[in-house]
Motif scaffolding. Sequence first.
Motif, PDB file in Angstrom:
ATOM      1  N   ILE A  66       0.852  -1.187   0.000  1.00 62.62           N
ATOM      2  CA  ILE A  66       0.000   0.000   0.000  1.00 62.62           C
ATOM      3  C   ILE A  66       0.890   1.239   0.000  1.00 62.62           C
ATOM      4  O   ILE A  66       1.519   1.535   1.003  1.00 62.62           O
ATOM      5  N   PRO A  67       0.961   1.973  -1.090  1.00 61.65           N
ATOM      6  CA  PRO A  67       1.818   3.170  -1.115  1.00 61.65           C
ATOM      7  C   PRO A  67       1.495   4.142   0.011  1.00 61.65           C
ATOM      8  O   PRO A  67       2.378   4.765   0.574  1.00 61.65           O
ATOM      9  N   GLU A  68       0.182   4.265   0.358  1.00 59.29           N
ATOM     10  CA  GLU A  68      -0.205   5.199   1.407  1.00 59.29           C
ATOM     11  C   GLU A  68       0.411   4.822   2.749  1.00 59.29           C
ATOM     12  O   GLU A  68       0.702   5.679   3.574  1.00 59.29           O
ATOM     13  N   VAL A  69       0.610   3.507   2.981  1.00 57.52           N
ATOM     14  CA  VAL A  69       1.200   3.072   4.239  1.00 57.52           C
ATOM     15  C   VAL A  69       2.648   3.501   4.311  1.00 57.52           C
ATOM     16  O   VAL A  69       3.151   3.913   5.362  1.00 57.52           O
ATOM     17  N   GLN A  70       3.338   3.395   3.191  1.00 55.56           N
ATOM     18  CA  GLN A  70       4.751   3.731   3.178  1.00 55.56           C
ATOM     19  C   GLN A  70       4.978   5.226   3.447  1.00 55.56           C
ATOM     20  O   GLN A  70       6.042   5.623   3.908  1.00 55.56           O
ATOM     21  N   LYS A  71       3.962   6.042   3.157  1.00 56.86           N
ATOM     22  CA  LYS A  71       4.094   7.471   3.394  1.00 56.86           C
ATOM     23  C   LYS A  71       3.887   7.826   4.865  1.00 56.86           C
ATOM     24  O   LYS A  71       4.268   8.898   5.310  1.00 56.86           O
ATOM     25  N   LYS A  72       3.245   6.947   5.626  1.00 56.74           N
ATOM     26  CA  LYS A  72       2.999   7.211   7.032  1.00 56.74           C
ATOM     27  C   LYS A  72       4.281   7.068   7.832  1.00 56.74           C
ATOM     28  O   LYS A  72       5.197   6.335   7.457  1.00 56.74           O
ATOM     29  N   GLU A  73       4.344   7.789   8.944  1.00 57.40           N
ATOM     30  CA  GLU A  73       5.469   7.605   9.848  1.00 57.40           C
ATOM     31  C   GLU A  73       5.429   6.178  10.371  1.00 57.40           C
ATOM     32  O   GLU A  73       4.363   5.578  10.533  1.00 57.40           O
ATOM     33  N   ARG A  74       6.605   5.627  10.633  1.00 56.58           N
ATOM     34  CA  ARG A  74       6.632   4.253  11.137  1.00 56.58           C
ATOM     35  C   ARG A  74       5.934   4.199  12.486  1.00 56.58           C
ATOM     36  O   ARG A  74       5.884   5.185  13.234  1.00 56.58           O
ATOM     37  N   LEU A  75       5.394   3.051  12.766  1.00 59.26           N
ATOM     38  CA  LEU A  75       4.612   2.867  13.979  1.00 59.26           C
ATOM     39  C   LEU A  75       5.523   2.655  15.184  1.00 59.26           C
ATOM     40  O   LEU A  75       6.348   1.739  15.205  1.00 59.26           O
ATOM     41  N   GLN A  76       5.355   3.502  16.181  1.00 60.63           N
ATOM     42  CA  GLN A  76       6.038   3.338  17.458  1.00 60.63           C
ATOM     43  C   GLN A  76       4.987   2.870  18.458  1.00 60.63           C
ATOM     44  O   GLN A  76       3.998   3.560  18.704  1.00 60.63           O
ATOM     45  N   LEU A  77       5.186   1.682  18.989  1.00 58.20           N
ATOM     46  CA  LEU A  77       4.172   1.069  19.841  1.00 58.20           C
ATOM     47  C   LEU A  77       3.972   1.832  21.139  1.00 58.20           C
ATOM     48  O   LEU A  77       4.882   2.506  21.641  1.00 58.20           O
ATOM     49  N   GLN A  78       2.776   1.686  21.681  1.00 60.27           N
ATOM     50  CA  GLN A  78       2.473   2.215  22.999  1.00 60.27           C
ATOM     51  C   GLN A  78       2.332   1.059  23.982  1.00 60.27           C
ATOM     52  O   GLN A  78       2.001  -0.064  23.588  1.00 60.27           O
ATOM     53  N   GLY A  79       2.575   1.336  25.237  1.00 67.42           N
ATOM     54  CA  GLY A  79       2.422   0.300  26.252  1.00 67.42           C
ATOM     55  C   GLY A  79       0.981  -0.151  26.348  1.00 67.42           C
ATOM     56  O   GLY A  79       0.055   0.663  26.278  1.00 67.42           O
ATOM     57  N   THR A  80       0.767  -1.452  26.472  1.00 65.90           N
ATOM     58  CA  THR A  80      -0.577  -2.000  26.544  1.00 65.90           C
ATOM     59  C   THR A  80      -0.833  -2.583  27.932  1.00 65.90           C
ATOM     60  O   THR A  80       0.070  -2.659  28.774  1.00 65.90           O
ATOM     61  N   LYS A  81      -2.053  -3.019  28.145  1.00 64.18           N
ATOM     62  CA  LYS A  81      -2.436  -3.512  29.468  1.00 64.18           C
ATOM     63  C   LYS A  81      -1.571  -4.679  29.914  1.00 64.18           C
ATOM     64  O   LYS A  81      -1.087  -4.720  31.044  1.00 64.18           O
ATOM     65  N   TYR A  82      -1.369  -5.652  29.036  1.00 66.11           N
ATOM     66  CA  TYR A  82      -0.637  -6.858  29.408  1.00 66.11           C
ATOM     67  C   TYR A  82       0.847  -6.791  29.057  1.00 66.11           C
ATOM     68  O   TYR A  82       1.647  -7.552  29.600  1.00 66.11           O
ATOM     69  N   LEU A  83       1.204  -5.897  28.129  1.00 67.17           N
ATOM     70  CA  LEU A  83       2.603  -5.752  27.744  1.00 67.17           C
ATOM     71  C   LEU A  83       2.998  -4.279  27.784  1.00 67.17           C
ATOM     72  O   LEU A  83       3.257  -3.651  26.749  1.00 67.17           O
ATOM     73  N   GLY A  88       7.144   2.625  23.261  1.00 67.25           N
ATOM     74  CA  GLY A  88       8.264   3.213  22.536  1.00 67.25           C
ATOM     75  C   GLY A  88       8.989   2.292  21.582  1.00 67.25           C
ATOM     76  O   GLY A  88       9.917   2.722  20.894  1.00 67.25           O
ATOM     77  N   ILE A  89       8.581   1.020  21.481  1.00 72.34           N
ATOM     78  CA  ILE A  89       9.295   0.059  20.639  1.00 72.34           C
ATOM     79  C   ILE A  89       8.972   0.271  19.157  1.00 72.34           C
ATOM     80  O   ILE A  89       7.827   0.530  18.782  1.00 72.34           O
ATOM     81  N   VAL A  90       9.993   0.160  18.311  1.00 77.06           N
ATOM     82  CA  VAL A  90       9.829   0.187  16.860  1.00 77.06           C
ATOM     83  C   VAL A  90      10.367  -1.132  16.292  1.00 77.06           C
ATOM     84  O   VAL A  90      11.064  -1.877  16.972  1.00 77.06           O
ATOM     85  N   TRP A  91      10.003  -1.405  15.043  1.00 72.57           N
ATOM     86  CA  TRP A  91      10.454  -2.654  14.428  1.00 72.57           C
ATOM     87  C   TRP A  91      11.969  -2.674  14.256  1.00 72.57           C
ATOM     88  O   TRP A  91      12.628  -3.662  14.550  1.00 72.57           O
ATOM     89  N   GLU A  92      12.508  -1.563  13.770  1.00 75.90           N
ATOM     90  CA  GLU A  92      13.945  -1.481  13.515  1.00 75.90           C
ATOM     91  C   GLU A  92      14.482  -0.129  13.981  1.00 75.90           C
ATOM     92  O   GLU A  92      13.927   0.914  13.643  1.00 75.90           O
ATOM     93  N   ALA A  93      15.554  -0.168  14.786  1.00 77.13           N
ATOM     94  CA  ALA A  93      16.169   1.066  15.278  1.00 77.13           C
ATOM     95  C   ALA A  93      16.910   1.766  14.146  1.00 77.13           C
ATOM     96  O   ALA A  93      17.779   1.183  13.506  1.00 77.13           O
ATOM     97  N   LYS A  94      16.550   3.020  13.894  1.00 75.18           N
ATOM     98  CA  LYS A  94      17.204   3.798  12.849  1.00 75.18           C
ATOM     99  C   LYS A  94      17.812   5.079  13.388  1.00 75.18           C
ATOM    100  O   LYS A  94      18.676   5.677  12.752  1.00 75.18           O
ATOM    101  N   ASN A  95      17.354   5.506  14.538  1.00 73.67           N
ATOM    102  CA  ASN A  95      17.840   6.756  15.115  1.00 73.67           C
ATOM    103  C   ASN A  95      18.320   6.517  16.537  1.00 73.67           C
ATOM    104  O   ASN A  95      17.939   5.525  17.183  1.00 73.67           O
ATOM    105  N   ALA A  96      19.144   7.401  17.008  1.00 74.62           N
ATOM    106  CA  ALA A  96      19.625   7.304  18.385  1.00 74.62           C
ATOM    107  C   ALA A  96      18.439   7.348  19.337  1.00 74.62           C
ATOM    108  O   ALA A  96      17.538   8.184  19.195  1.00 74.62           O
ATOM    109  N   GLY A  97      18.435   6.453  20.293  1.00 72.05           N
ATOM    110  CA  GLY A  97      17.349   6.403  21.259  1.00 72.05           C
ATOM    111  C   GLY A  97      16.217   5.469  20.882  1.00 72.05           C
ATOM    112  O   GLY A  97      15.316   5.217  21.690  1.00 72.05           O
TER     113      GLY A  97
END
Length: 331
Positions: A66-83, A88-97
């Motif tokens: 989906i080209p539209e997905v690629q244009k979105k900022e990558r997803l940074q997860l939020q803390g959930t009830k059980y996890l 702050g987790i991302v699939w792949e670290a690309k930047n410091a922090g």
Amino acid sequence: MEINPDFQRYFRWTDIQKSRLIESILLGIPIPSIFVFQRQDGVWEVVDGLQRISTLIQFIGELPVIPEVQKKERLQLQGTKYLPSLEGIVWEAKNAGDIELPSALKLFIKRAKLNFSIILSDSGKNAKYDIFQRLNTGGTYASDQEVRNSVMIMINKPTFEWFKKLAANSDFNETISLSERLVDEQYDVELVLRHIALTSFNYSAKNELSDFFDDIIEQILSNSTFPYDATEAHFNQTFALLNSLGGDNIFKRFDGTNFKGKFLESAYEAISVGISTNLASYTFPDDNDFLQDKIKALHSEEVFRKYTGSGSNAKTRIPKIVPFAKAFFAK
């Protein structure tokens, strides 16, 4: 597998809803089935599951589906009830922090299975619609108009594009002045349908308004001689006139001195349908003052006040207001 961007439902999930999907996969909680329609050429069209698929693609960022997905900022997860540790987790670290998802969990997600239910092409053209309508599960539900849009896309995409074209009319948009949220939910397209349906078709109080609109879409889709060009021209003329008469005040309540408040469906139905029905009888600009006086007077009319006050609803309002408005705006 083909994902049609015209469904207009990408990114309706919030980041926490997306994070909960990833949480469910990591916890081994079964994900609802993805429903696809198998065309005669063997290609799968996604009918239900767009939010789940686009969330996974946005998070992993590896599949250029989906080209539209690629244009979105990558997803940074939020803390959930059980996890809660997903924060702050991302699939792949690309930047410091950046906090990268551990390799073991990446592998777990890649090995996780999604269930697909396949609707065969010989099930009939309405099968896709029925599935989409009944199985919008998990997260944000589709509005009634989003479902209708999906029907049009699946059965006759040019009809959908025609409705979107009318909804993009600048005069129409200036008179209704909707919020971004309502536009996102396709309320502008529903207002186009509402105007056409109440102007050109007969409404029965036996039906819920939503069912009536569904029926009108079905009639338009099945009518090979539906007058698209003439209807579009009449629509454009009506809203050009309405915009010139009052702009974004035209569908607000008149208190005897000023137009105030928010957009009113009841005023939209009465004024747009009443004036559109009698459009051919007006002379411009000679009748501008007549129409402006009529629009102001509408709000003090007993019939309009009785059926648009507190406790009124569309099912009881429309059978009274539409015939009244058509006669009220007659020259």
